[in-house]
Design an enzyme around this catalytic site. Structure first.
Site, PDB file in Angstrom:
ATOM      1  N   PRO A   1      37.793  50.310  62.557  1.00  0.00           N
ATOM      2  CA  PRO A   1      38.725  50.942  63.491  1.00  0.00           C
ATOM      3  C   PRO A   1      38.703  52.457  63.339  1.00  0.00           C
ATOM      4  CG  PRO A   1      39.755  49.090  62.342  1.00  0.00           C
ATOM      5  CD  PRO A   1      38.451  49.345  61.663  1.00  0.00           C
ATOM      6  N   GLU A   2      38.493  53.156  64.444  1.00  0.00           N
ATOM      7  CA  GLU A   2      38.476  54.608  64.436  1.00  0.00           C
ATOM      8  C   GLU A   2      39.765  55.118  65.083  1.00  0.00           C
ATOM      9  OE1 GLU A   2      36.319  56.254  62.825  1.00  0.00           O
ATOM     10  OE2 GLU A   2      34.627  54.890  62.586  1.00  0.00           O
TER      11      GLU A   2
ATOM     12  N   HIS B   1      43.228  35.786  55.186  1.00  0.00           N
ATOM     13  CA  HIS B   1      42.944  37.206  55.366  1.00  0.00           C
ATOM     14  C   HIS B   1      44.190  38.025  55.709  1.00  0.00           C
ATOM     15  CE1 HIS B   1      38.795  36.263  54.943  1.00  0.00           C
ATOM     16  NE2 HIS B   1      38.692  35.637  56.103  1.00  0.00           N
TER      17      HIS B   1
ATOM     18  N   ARG C   1      37.992  42.106  54.888  1.00  0.00           N
ATOM     19  CA  ARG C   1      37.219  42.764  53.829  1.00  0.00           C
ATOM     20  C   ARG C   1      38.092  43.471  52.804  1.00  0.00           C
ATOM     21  NH1 ARG C   1      32.231  45.887  56.556  1.00  0.00           N
ATOM     22  NH2 ARG C   1      31.638  46.011  54.364  1.00  0.00           N
TER      23      ARG C   1
ATOM     24  N   ARG D   1      28.498  74.881  58.029  1.00  0.00           N
ATOM     25  CA  ARG D   1      27.886  73.598  57.671  1.00  0.00           C
ATOM     26  C   ARG D   1      26.371  73.687  57.773  1.00  0.00           C
ATOM     27  NH1 ARG D   1      32.185  69.977  57.570  1.00  0.00           N
ATOM     28  NH2 ARG D   1      33.927  71.352  57.040  1.00  0.00           N
TER      29      ARG D   1
END
Length: 276
Positions: A2-3, A94, A112, A156
């Site tokens: 999920p973003e 879960h 997970r 960067r």
């Protein structure tokens, strides 16, 4: 994973929690980080409005008389989702966290177990402040300008796609959305950050905002596990510009979309109209 769009969609889909009184916090198998307090501590607290910072959700809590009493910082990890249920039966294998209230149950499901729920005395105090310290600007924050974005990129020495994924300049451009935003801006994902000039930086920031906005409107992306708090799947993956479309025709120039690997993540782009 999920973003930002999926987390924002989750936040918006949880209705009725604000103002509810917590009856209990029930924990299952250990998650990524410990809760950091006795679960009984939150019993009797009043839940506030869910807030989002990056991919984290913050649920402020207060005493019944309105005095603040810390809050819970939620993270969905790699495969987690939150469900807002009128009532909940016994948790499945879960299901790892149940926040029981007088209006319903907020349940964290995470196959997970990389997700987490952490108590903190405030959002700007440890441990919440430490977990949020490395996050970049919110993409929709108007105080974060194209000039700010360009200035940050100049420091960067990595490819622009990697800089977007890092999330320490601007949060939210996960793998799907970074690929699509770079396509929208016409920038090759392998372009070194220092070669991004002011005009291209402005175009890319606008593209990031546009793509993330579209993804939120589409309910996010469901590639495997993601569901919103009512079980609905996201639809953005069906309208992605280039992500997952290797070998297909570019909708802009008629070239062929390609797939490469950057930092062990798949990148999709059109070499015909995305330039270094």
């Amino acid at each position: 994973m999920p973003e930002l769009p999926e987390v924002e969609v989750t936040r918006r889909s949880i209705r009725g929690l604000a103002g509810a009184q917590v009856r209990a916090l029930e924990l299952g198998k250990p998650l990524r980080w410990p809760l950091g307090t006795d679960p009984d501590r939150v019993a009797g607290c009043i839940a506030g409005e869910f807030q989002r910072r990056g991919k984290y959700l913050w649920l402020p809590l207060s005493h019944p008389d309105g005095r603040p009493d810390g809050g819970l910082l939620w993270h969905l990890g790699m495969s987690g989702s939150l469900a807002w249920l009128p009532q909940a039966g016994p948790p499945g294998r879960h299901d790892h966290v149940d926040l029981l209230t007088d209006r319903g149950v907020l349940r964290l499901t995470d196959p997970r177990r990389f997700g987490a729920v952490v108590w903190s005395p405030a959002l700007d105090q440890p441990p919440a402040a430490q977990l949020l310290a490395g996050l970049g600007a919110e993409p929709f924050d108007e105080r974060f300008t194209a000039a700010d974005f360009h200035h940050a990129l100049q420091g960067r020495r990595v490819a622009i796609k990697q800089a977007l994924l890092a999330g320490d300049i601007v949060v939210g451009a996960g793998n799907i959305y970074a690929s699509d935003a770079l396509f929208e801006a016409g920038i090759d994902p392998r372009t070194p950050c220092q070669r991004i000039g002011p005009q291209r930086a402005a175009r890319l920031l606008a593209a990031v905002r546009r793509v993330l906005g579209e993804a939120i409107a589409a309910g996010g992306s469901t590639l495997r596990d993601f569901r919103d708090a009512h079980g609905s799947v996201g639809q953005y993956q069906g309208q992605a510009r280039v992500y997952g479309r290797a070998g297909e025709t570019c909708p802009r120039c008629g070239g062929t979309i390609q797939r490469i690997v950057q930092g062990q993540r798949a990148t999709y782009f059109c070499p015909g109209c995305q330039h270094r």
